[in-house]
Scaffold this active site. Structure first.
Site, PDB file in Angstrom:
ATOM      1  N   ASP A 125       0.905  -1.630  -0.221  1.00 35.81           N
ATOM      2  CA  ASP A 125      -0.087  -0.146  -0.310  1.00 35.81           C
ATOM      3  C   ASP A 125       0.091   1.677  -0.356  1.00 35.81           C
ATOM      4  O   ASP A 125       2.104   1.317   0.997  1.00 35.81           O
ATOM      5  CB  ASP A 125      -0.887   0.295   0.676  1.00 35.81           C
ATOM      6  CG  ASP A 125      -2.372  -1.558   1.001  1.00 35.81           C
ATOM      7  OD1 ASP A 125      -2.205  -1.511   0.058  1.00 35.81           O
ATOM      8  OD2 ASP A 125      -2.265  -2.097   2.014  1.00 35.81           O
ATOM      9  N   THR A 200       2.146  -9.951 -10.151  1.00 34.99           N
ATOM     10  CA  THR A 200       1.162 -10.605  -9.069  1.00 34.99           C
ATOM     11  C   THR A 200      -0.486  -9.664  -9.739  1.00 34.99           C
ATOM     12  O   THR A 200       0.240  -9.537 -10.630  1.00 34.99           O
ATOM     13  CB  THR A 200       1.558 -10.174  -7.836  1.00 34.99           C
ATOM     14  OG1 THR A 200       1.710  -8.085  -8.331  1.00 34.99           O
ATOM     15  CG2 THR A 200       2.860  -9.812  -7.237  1.00 34.99           C
TER      16      THR A 200
END
Ligand code: SAH
Length: 223
Positions: A125, A200
């Site tokens: 994040d 990912t």
């Protein structure tokens, strides 16, 4: 509604008890041993890799499938997201991944010195507000704590599409007195560097949107 949601989640978690480590501090110093036991290796302790913020587990499930002799600990603070990751591991019938359903802080509370061989931070994040900087996973003291649990040759691999976070993380690496072993600002454009790359979920999504993927590999300074 939220209570019901949580109850449902707890019920779903029951099917994955064998994959979950609820008290990571109690497993400190015994991870690889525990993983070896579950993997059915006799006498051999496998190298241990950790992913912080595994999300829905695309990366860890593909890596664990490729590296069956290694064991992996996937840490994820969001329980419902982690459920998806555990489902992937189960569907592939893999035995070399353990999950910790918690927010990682100081890793040395969960892992002993030198216990970990490598750490992955994928699309962490960005927490863009300035006053959040200490919570970013590449904050200098967090970086230092990762190297406390890794052996001499330990490597931290960090990938992101976020330019600000990447630039900031480069400076944090320097501030933590660590060494950048390899750095690219466009991983997918480099055939050599991206040869063994496992995408990912976020990576697939953001590269499709035209964002370049940045990656750096960090190691300890050898004096
Ligand atoms: N790695 C995945 C998901 C990236 S999103 C991918 O690349 O697709 C970042 C994830 O990290 C989120 O799922 C969030 O819940 C998790 N996360 C953020 N801080 C964390 C922490 N301290 N410990 C564990 N997970 C964390």
């Amino acid at each position: 509604m939220r209570q019901r949601k949580l109850r449902n989640l707890d019920q779903k978690y029951e099917a994955y008890e064998d994959l979950i480590i609820d008290k990571p501090d109690e497993t400190r110093g015994h991870w690889a041993e525990l993983a070896a036991e579950r993997m059915g290796c006799k006498g051999k302790i496998p190298p241990l890799y950790v992913e912080i913020g595994c999300g829905k587990g695309k990366f860890i499930s593909e890596l664990a499938e490729k590296e069956k002799d290694h064991c992996f600990v996937a840490i994820e603070g969001n329980k419902s997201v982690m459920l998806r990751a555990m489902q992937k591991i189960r569907a592939k019938g893999l035995k070399n991944v353990l999950f910790v359903p918690e927010l990682a802080g100081d890793l040395s509370e969960w892992f002993a010195k030198g216990e970990v061989t490598g750490i992955y931070l994928n699309f962490s994040d960005p927490l863009p507000k300035n006053y959040w900087y200490k919570r970013r996973l590449t904050y200098r003291y967090r970086l230092k704590s990762y190297f406390e649990v890794m052996g001499e040759d330990g490597r931290l691999v960090f990938k992101t599409d976020n330019t600000d976070l990447f630039n900031w993380s480069v400076l944090e690496t320097v501030a933590a007195d660590l060494v950048i072993e390899e750095l690219t600002r466009d991983l997918h454009a480099d055939p050599e560097l991206s040869k063994d790359n496992i995408e990912t979920e976020y990576e697939a999504k953001y590269s499709k949107l035209g964002q370049t993927i940045k990656r750096m590999i960090i190691k300890r300074r050898v004096s």
